[in-house]
Design a protein around this motif. Structure first.
Motif, short mmCIF file in Angstrom:
data_model
loop_
_atom_site.label_atom_id
_atom_site.label_comp_id
_atom_site.label_asym_id
_atom_site.label_seq_id
_atom_site.Cartn_x
_atom_site.Cartn_y
_atom_site.Cartn_z
N ARG A 15 0.83 -1.21 0.00
CA ARG A 15 0.00 0.00 0.00
C ARG A 15 0.86 1.26 0.00
N SER A 19 0.97 4.01 -2.98
CA SER A 19 0.61 5.39 -2.62
C SER A 19 1.70 6.37 -3.04
N LEU A 20 2.94 6.00 -2.78
CA LEU A 20 4.05 6.87 -3.17
C LEU A 20 4.14 6.99 -4.69
N TRP A 22 1.75 6.69 -6.96
CA TRP A 22 0.67 7.52 -7.48
C TRP A 22 0.82 8.98 -7.07
N THR A 23 1.37 9.24 -5.90
CA THR A 23 1.61 10.62 -5.49
C THR A 23 2.63 11.27 -6.40
N VAL A 24 3.72 10.57 -6.67
CA VAL A 24 4.75 11.12 -7.56
C VAL A 24 4.19 11.33 -8.96
N ASN A 26 1.10 11.83 -9.87
CA ASN A 26 0.15 12.95 -9.87
C ASN A 26 0.86 14.29 -9.76
N LEU A 27 1.94 14.35 -8.99
CA LEU A 27 2.72 15.60 -8.92
C LEU A 27 3.33 15.93 -10.28
N CYS A 30 0.58 17.31 -12.41
CA CYS A 30 0.26 18.69 -12.02
C CYS A 30 1.31 19.67 -12.53
N ILE A 54 -11.03 13.60 -0.59
CA ILE A 54 -9.76 12.87 -0.57
C ILE A 54 -9.34 12.58 0.86
N THR A 58 -9.03 8.86 2.41
CA THR A 58 -7.75 8.42 2.98
C THR A 58 -7.97 7.88 4.39
#
Length: 94
Positions: A15, A19-20, A22-24, A26-27, A30, A54, A58
């Motif tokens: 997990r 999560s990491l 998808w965060t990267v 998405n950044l 952006c 969100i 979470t």
């Protein structure tokens, strides 16, 4: 996801890794949208409305993660990923 599933048998590590990732990703999206000038002011209310959702999702996901055993957790994750993939393919199919 398949690499993580095979090499990270612990659900917490799996997990956290996803999560990491998808965060990267998405950044990066952006930043690319910002560089392309794709952001519009009418998007601000939508983004503002999404932030509490969100945060709630979470929190809910963390609670579920703590309560669901390993095997059902993986099954649920793969079903949700499969459904997400279908929704992404929907414009190509219909």
């Amino acid at each position: 996801v398949i690499y993580a599933a095979k090499n990270l048998p612990d659900k917490s590590a799996f997990r956290a890794t996803l999560s990491l990732a998808w965060t990267v990703l998405n950044l990066i999206l952006c930043l690319s949208y910002t560089a392309a000038g794709s952001w519009k002011m009418d998007m601000v209310p939508v983004i503002g409305a999404a932030l509490p959702v969100i945060a709630l999702a979470t929190w809910f996901g963390l609670r579920l993660h703590e309560r669901i055993p390993q095997k059902p957790f993986r099954t649920i994750v793969f079903i949700l990923l499969f459904l997400s993939g279908l929704f992404l393919l929907r414009p190509l199919i219909f």
